[in-house]
Design an enzyme around this catalytic site. Structure first.
Site, PDB file in Angstrom:
ATOM      1  N   ARG A 230       0.831  -1.200   0.000  1.00 12.66           N
ATOM      2  CA  ARG A 230       0.000   0.000   0.000  1.00 12.66           C
ATOM      3  C   ARG A 230       0.862   1.246   0.000  1.00 12.66           C
ATOM      4  O   ARG A 230       1.895   1.303   0.687  1.00 12.66           O
ATOM      5  CB  ARG A 230      -0.891   0.043   1.250  1.00 12.66           C
ATOM      6  CG  ARG A 230      -2.171  -0.740   1.088  1.00 12.66           C
ATOM      7  CD  ARG A 230      -3.068  -0.114   0.011  1.00 12.66           C
ATOM      8  NE  ARG A 230      -4.270  -0.894  -0.266  1.00 12.66           N
ATOM      9  CZ  ARG A 230      -4.362  -1.847  -1.196  1.00 12.66           C
ATOM     10  NH1 ARG A 230      -3.324  -2.158  -1.949  1.00 12.66           N
ATOM     11  NH2 ARG A 230      -5.501  -2.478  -1.408  1.00 12.66           N
ATOM     12  N   GLU A 259      -3.282   7.878  -5.409  1.00 12.86           N
ATOM     13  CA  GLU A 259      -3.478   7.166  -6.685  1.00 12.86           C
ATOM     14  C   GLU A 259      -4.673   7.739  -7.406  1.00 12.86           C
ATOM     15  O   GLU A 259      -5.680   8.021  -6.744  1.00 12.86           O
ATOM     16  CB  GLU A 259      -3.692   5.666  -6.423  1.00 12.86           C
ATOM     17  CG  GLU A 259      -2.440   5.018  -5.872  1.00 12.86           C
ATOM     18  CD  GLU A 259      -2.557   3.502  -5.700  1.00 12.86           C
ATOM     19  OE1 GLU A 259      -3.535   2.915  -6.212  1.00 12.86           O
ATOM     20  OE2 GLU A 259      -1.681   2.919  -5.055  1.00 12.86           O
ATOM     21  N   HIS A 279      -0.315   0.271  -9.900  1.00 10.45           N
ATOM     22  CA  HIS A 279      -1.123  -0.626  -9.057  1.00 10.45           C
ATOM     23  C   HIS A 279      -1.578  -1.863  -9.850  1.00 10.45           C
ATOM     24  O   HIS A 279      -2.778  -2.113 -10.005  1.00 10.45           O
ATOM     25  CB  HIS A 279      -2.327   0.117  -8.471  1.00 10.45           C
ATOM     26  CG  HIS A 279      -2.832  -0.505  -7.192  1.00 10.45           C
ATOM     27  ND1 HIS A 279      -3.314   0.234  -6.148  1.00 10.45           N
ATOM     28  CD2 HIS A 279      -2.933  -1.805  -6.792  1.00 10.45           C
ATOM     29  CE1 HIS A 279      -3.688  -0.578  -5.169  1.00 10.45           C
ATOM     30  NE2 HIS A 279      -3.468  -1.816  -5.529  1.00 10.45           N
TER      31      HIS A 279
END
Ligand SMILES: NC(=O)c1ccc[n+]([C@@H]2O[C@H](COP(=O)([O-])OP(=O)(O)OC[C@H]3O[C@@H](n4cnc5c(N)ncnc54)[C@H](O)[C@@H]3O)[C@@H](O)[C@H]2O)c1
Ligand SMILES: O=C(O)CC[C@@H](O)C(=O)O
Length: 527
Positions: A230, A259, A279
């Site tokens: 994360r 993000e 991601h």
């Protein structure tokens, strides 16, 4: 038909499963404002990491029964708000484990051999072999922060590559680490000794900026760091500085504090030893099928009234256990409701006693069901299996559990004792056959009553004429009696009477009943 919103790209197989029971709207480009606007229409929402279900968004989902996160991390969902609102939050804890672990290993190899930069250089027309001399991972030390599902798979593969593995995970047993052939060490030792460090822990208050300037300072010079867990576990500013100074030899990031990563992020400017992916840890065909099926099935089940197997905010029950406990959950809920109505005022303590064959069963769901029943007269549909414990705690209700396998009157029974501002009330219930619910005692008076929607209960002296007087009063008010039960411990002593009535009691009638000579108390119960 219920309505499900799918607000991130989800594999078609998941949408097909949802469509069996719901109308499915796929809207993957909603702005946060648009999301809040449309959410009140939906019974369920299915998301990946793109959709942010903030407090405001969850609160907008007034009809939501379930939030399905097609992946592991639920940090993009305000789970406490969902719990308070009684919304089940489910995820897919294992569907993308292998994908994320393999992405991590690919990042480690790419960092070691400059594969992305070498590829870009060659495609840019060069034949540069000098700039891309790498290092081997063989015999190097890999430090794993968080030895859960993904960390463990990374450890297993990395061991087979000839790496020495150190792990830091304060919640892991030494036996588990030993089984994986991993040395469990303190964080500081791992940071000092590792050639590669990879992160596989959740983002929490404790792990936020776990990798910061102070910790980077004690690492080996030239250490390579990978974060496929994360964003925000690493301080991005500190890491960029350490890359520029040469302290860190390389960094591979799949996840970021914000993000999508800002277009002008300084991270994008860094050189060949910095690898960034958007991601992609879970982005394999296999993982996307796994998580879509896993979560869509849970949404379907919850919309059908079945339990979810991977709920993060409700005790999970395996379907077979649920099938076995289901009649007892209904019994516990009915008894909770009954004892709450008899208690009348505030309840301070509730004891849940499991008797007979269920004395050794999993008690938590039964306790939750009893609390749901207890609170439902006050909270109505606002209380459910998700938030009943929290609501009870917030109201200061102290819950205790006891077990007595020796009670043999029925195969399994549940006894509730509620103590509160108006004294103590006790009820017991059991199952007749596999699923027929019976109230088997009230305040220790034995009875055998099938609960119905409306009931009148009296505590009275057992003497001739009293039941007739109550019956006549009900007749005068046109209230039809469906059945009657009297329980007493001794002839002409105290007794309890339960009347199943077809109609609600007209106002004022209860007062008249209480004033009949010999009646000590009377209650109207609506289940
Ligand atoms: N990049 C991606 O696309 C992707 C895909 C899947 C999972 N993830 C993320 O990867 C992470 C790991 O997932 P997982 O499935 O292995 O989870 P997991 O729950 O199986 O493992 C997490 C481990 O972290 C440990 N841990 C928790 N707090 C810690 C702390 N303060 N210090 C050290 N260890 C701690 C736990 O004990 C546990 O063993 C999660 O953050 C998840 O969201 C990312
Ligand atoms: O939705 C994704 O692709 C990412 C999922 C991943 O971050 C997870 O926590 O499972």
């Amino acid at each position: 038909m219920p309505k499900v919103l799918v607000s991130d790209p989800i594999d078609q197989v998941g949408i097909d499963i949802l469509s069996q029971v719901a109308t499915v709207d796929v809207k993957t480009t909603l702005s946060p404002e648009e999301l809040i606007q449309v959410l009140p229409e939906y019974d369920a929402i299915m998301i990946r990491s793109g959709t942010k279900l903030t407090k405001e968004a969850v609160e907008a989902g007034k009809n939501l029964k379930i939030i399905g996160r097609a992946g592991v991390g639920v940090d993009n969902v305000d789970v406490p708000t969902a719990t308070r609102m009684g919304i089940v939050v489910v995820n897919s804890p294992e569907g993308n484990t292998i994908a994320a672990a393999e992405h991590t290993l690919a990042m480690m190899m790419s960092l070691s051999r400059f594969i992305p930069a070498a590829n870009a250089s060659l495609k840019g027309g060069k034949w540069d072999r000098k700039s891309f001399t790498g290092v081997e991972v063989y015999k190097k030390t890999l430090g794993i922060l968080g030895l859960g599902k993904i960390g463990s798979h990374v450890a297993t593969v990395a061991k087979s590559l000839g790496m020495r593995i150190l792990a830091y995970d304060p919640f892991l047993t030494a036996e588990r680490a030993e089984k994986l052939g991993v040395h469990l060490v303190e964080l500081e030792i791992l940071l000092r000794e590792a050639d590669y460090i990879t992160l596989h822990l959740p983002k929490t208050k404790e792990t936020a900026h776990l990798i910061n300037a102070d910790r980077i300072a004690i690492m080996k010079d030239g250490v390579r760091i990978i974060n496929c867990a994360r964003g925000g576990i690493i301080d991005e500013i500190a890491i960029a500085e350490a890359i520029k100074s040469g302290k860190i030899g390389g960094i591979a990031l799949d996840v970021f504090e914000n993000e999508p990563l800002e277009a002008d992020s300084g991270l994008r400017e860094l050189g060949a030893n910095v690898i960034l992916t958007p991601h992609l840890g879970a982005s394999t065909e296999e993982a996307q099928t796994n998580v879509a099926v896993d979560v869509a099935e849970q949404i379907r089940d919850v919309l059908l009234g079945l339990p979810a197997r991977s709920a993060v905010n409700i005790p999970g029950l395996r379907p077979d256990v649920w099938q076995k406990l289901k009649p007892y959950l209904q019994l516990a809920e009915m008894l909770g409701n009954l004892v709450g109505q008899l208690a009348g005022g505030r309840v301070d303590t509730l004891n849940v006693k499991l008797q007979g064959e269920i004395a050794n069963s999993e008690s938590q769901p039964i306790v939750v069901a009893a609390l749901k029943g207890l609170l439902s007269p006050a909270l109505r549909e606002r209380v459910n299996f998700v938030n009943a414990s929290i609501e009870a705690k917030e109201r200061g209700i102290h819950v205790t559990e006891t077990r007595d396998p020796s009670v043999e009157d029925y195969s399994g029974s549940i006894h509730l004792t509620a103590h509160g501002s108006q004294g103590q009330q006790e009820v017991t219930g059991a199952l007749l056959g596999k699923s027929e619910i019976r109230i088997t005692s009230i305040n220790e008076f034995p009875i055998n009553v099938a609960p119905t929607h409306y009931m009148l209960l009296t505590l009275h002296r057992d003497m001739p004429g009293i039941i007739g007087r109550i019956g006549s009063l009900l007749g005068n008010f046109n209230v039809n009696i469906a059945s009657m039960q009297v329980g007493r411990r001794m002839v002409r002593g105290e007794a309890v009477m339960v009347l199943n009535i077809d109609d609600p009691l007209p106002s004022g009638l209860l007062d008249e009943i209480v004033h009949i000579q010999g009646v000590t108390d009377a209650f109207v119960v609506k289940l």
